[in-house]
Scaffold this active site. Structure first.
Site, PDB file in Angstrom:
ATOM      1  NE  ARG A  35      -1.228   2.425   2.975  1.00  0.00           N
ATOM      2  CZ  ARG A  35      -0.692   3.528   3.490  1.00  0.00           C
ATOM      3  NH1 ARG A  35      -0.589   4.630   2.769  1.00  0.00           N
ATOM      4  NH2 ARG A  35      -0.226   3.542   4.732  1.00  0.00           N
ATOM      5  CG  ASP A  36       3.328   4.340   2.999  1.00  0.00           C
ATOM      6  OD1 ASP A  36       3.666   5.083   2.064  1.00  0.00           O
ATOM      7  OD2 ASP A  36       3.417   4.681   4.186  1.00  0.00           O
ATOM      8  CG  HIS A 227       4.183   4.716   9.273  1.00  0.00           C
ATOM      9  ND1 HIS A 227       3.498   3.716   8.625  1.00  0.00           N
ATOM     10  CD2 HIS A 227       4.506   5.607   8.300  1.00  0.00           C
ATOM     11  CE1 HIS A 227       3.399   3.987   7.328  1.00  0.00           C
ATOM     12  NE2 HIS A 227       4.003   5.145   7.110  1.00  0.00           N
ATOM     13  CG  HIS A 229       7.753   7.814   5.263  1.00  0.00           C
ATOM     14  ND1 HIS A 229       7.509   7.361   3.993  1.00  0.00           N
ATOM     15  CD2 HIS A 229       6.611   7.614   5.959  1.00  0.00           C
ATOM     16  CE1 HIS A 229       6.263   6.920   3.914  1.00  0.00           C
ATOM     17  NE2 HIS A 229       5.684   7.060   5.095  1.00  0.00           N
ATOM     18  CB  CYS A 260       2.148  10.398   1.141  1.00  0.00           C
ATOM     19  SG  CYS A 260       0.519  11.104   0.896  1.00  0.00           S
ATOM     20  CG  ASN A 269       7.153   3.569   4.659  1.00  0.00           C
ATOM     21  OD1 ASN A 269       6.573   3.971   5.643  1.00  0.00           O
ATOM     22  ND2 ASN A 269       6.638   3.677   3.438  1.00  0.00           N
TER      23      ASN A 269
END
Ligand SMILES: CC(C)(COP(=O)([O-])OP(=O)([O-])OC[C@H]1O[C@@H](n2cnc3c(N)ncnc32)[C@H](O)[C@@H]1OP(=O)([O-])[O-])[C@@H](O)C(=O)NCCC(=O)NCCSC(=O)C[C@@](C)(O)CC(=O)[O-]
Length: 334
Positions: A35-36, A227, A229, A260, A269
């Site tokens: 996803r990300d 989370h 990055h 994003c 990430n």
């Protein structure tokens, strides 16, 4: 050296690196690559490649694989095939395949393909909320509450994200108090966990400590996830700062993919391969096969036609053919 000394002084009440592995025997890794990791890629990734990637991640032993998002396809074209992805993957019992949803419309599509967990994602700053969700933070929270209320009614697990927890590409530094307030809101909506997202990777161990001191006034460590990055290369040191506070769920992305589309300057990430190697070195159990993770990382990087962002993936040569060799290498036991 100075950093470690200072960090130990600052976090006297929390486990120090010297006894981290004793107090943190297990870390849960929540994989966000499909996803990300992919949402910011300009080359459209076909459904079958996404599905194969998810299968490879599950084979490597990951138990939480965020597999799709049901956002507006006008906003993120790369995620437009989420329904096909969810309907095609062979779900392994015991593996969780959460999906990201921005509103009730996304939630309803997620339910049509039997998603058992959804993630909601208010922003920590006004500027990013407007760019990413086209609404204010307050309006975003109102919409996410609608989703959470419905999910709780349906018995669907809800995870919360707060993005831009340290800095916003549009508003600058973000106050830890504001993030604590949104975290509290998400927990009161029924989120079982809130993932603190340093969306543009500007955090340092120091700013992460300041953030966590505030957020831990409203949440328990087991209700939080980290989370990071890795834009400024601080991902692993930030993680260490978080582990010292007793937080043991970490988001990462295979091959260090990520970003994003609406966060100017966001990069990948923390790479799952680098995270696992780091945890091996601390003697922390992850139940993951690093060799298989490296293979999964190479699979998606080869497809995208770009070098992996994972330093471990780059460094591991064919000399380390099996899991045991890699564990020994990470633990410096050779
Ligand atoms: C929130 C909206 C939808 C508002 O977008 P909007 O344009 O204000 O919404 P709208 O209600 O006016 O709808 C516009 C069109 O989209 C449709 N639509 C509306 N919703 C959906 C949906 N769920 N699924 C499918 N279609 C949808 C809707 O039906 C309509 O279609 P039209 O009538 O024009 O044909 C939009 O801003 C959006 O989708 N934003 C998501 C952006 C995004 O995905 N960003 C990346 C994820 S966040 C992130 O990466 C950070 C995180 C979580 O990883 C943490 C970290 O890294 O720190």
């Amino acid at each position: 050296m100075n950093f470690i000394t200072n960090s130990l002084k600052l976090s006297r009440n929390f486990p120090s690196i010297r006894n981290l592995s004793a107090s943190t025997s297990q870390v849960r890794i929540y994989e966000v690559g499909p996803r990300d990791g992919l949402q910011n890629e300009s080359k459209l990734v076909p459904t079958d490649v996404k599905v194969e990637l998810i299968h490879k991640l599950a084979e490597a032993g990951l138990k939480d694989i965020e597999s799709a998002s049901f956002v507006s396809p006008k906003w993120v074209k790369q995620m437009a095939d989420g329904k096909d992805v969810m309907n095609t993957i062979k779900r392994v019992p015991g593996v969780n395949y959460p999906v990201l949803v921005p509103n009730l419309k996304g939630y309803s599509i997620a339910r049509q393909c039997n998603a058992e967990e959804v993630a909601i994602f208010p922003a920590g700053s006004e500027g990013f909320s407007q760019k990413n969700l086209n609404c204010s933070v307050e309006e975003g929270l109102r919409r996410f509450k609608e989703v959470a209320d419905q999910a709780v009614k349906d018995g669907v697990r809800v995870r919360g994200y707060v993005s831009c927890v340290v800095g916003c590409p549009y508003d600058g530094p973000v106050s830890p108090k504001a993030i604590a307030k949104i975290t509290e809101d998400l927990l009161s909506m029924g989120c079982y966990e809130v993932s603190l997202g340093d969306t543009i990777g500007v955090g340092t161990a120091g700013s992460v400590q300041r953030l966590l001191r505030e957020v831990l006034t409203v949440a328990k460590p087991e209700q939080l996830a980290l989370h990071f990055h890795d834009t400024y290369g601080q991902g692993l040191s930030n993680l260490l700062a978080g582990l010292e506070f007793g937080i043991t769920t970490v988001d990462s992305s295979i091959s260090g993919l990520g970003g994003c589309p609406y966060a100017r300057g966001a990069s990948g990430n923390l790479a799952t391969e680098d995270l696992v190697y780091f945890l091996y070195g601390l003697g922390v159990n992850t139940d993951l096969d690093l060799v298989k993770l490296v293979e999964a990382g190479r699979y998606i990087s080869n497809f995208l036609g770009k070098p992996t962002e994972s330093k471990v993936n780059r460094a591991l040569s064919d000399r380390f053919k099996n899991h045991k060799d890699v564990v020994q290498m990470a633990s410096c036991a050779v």
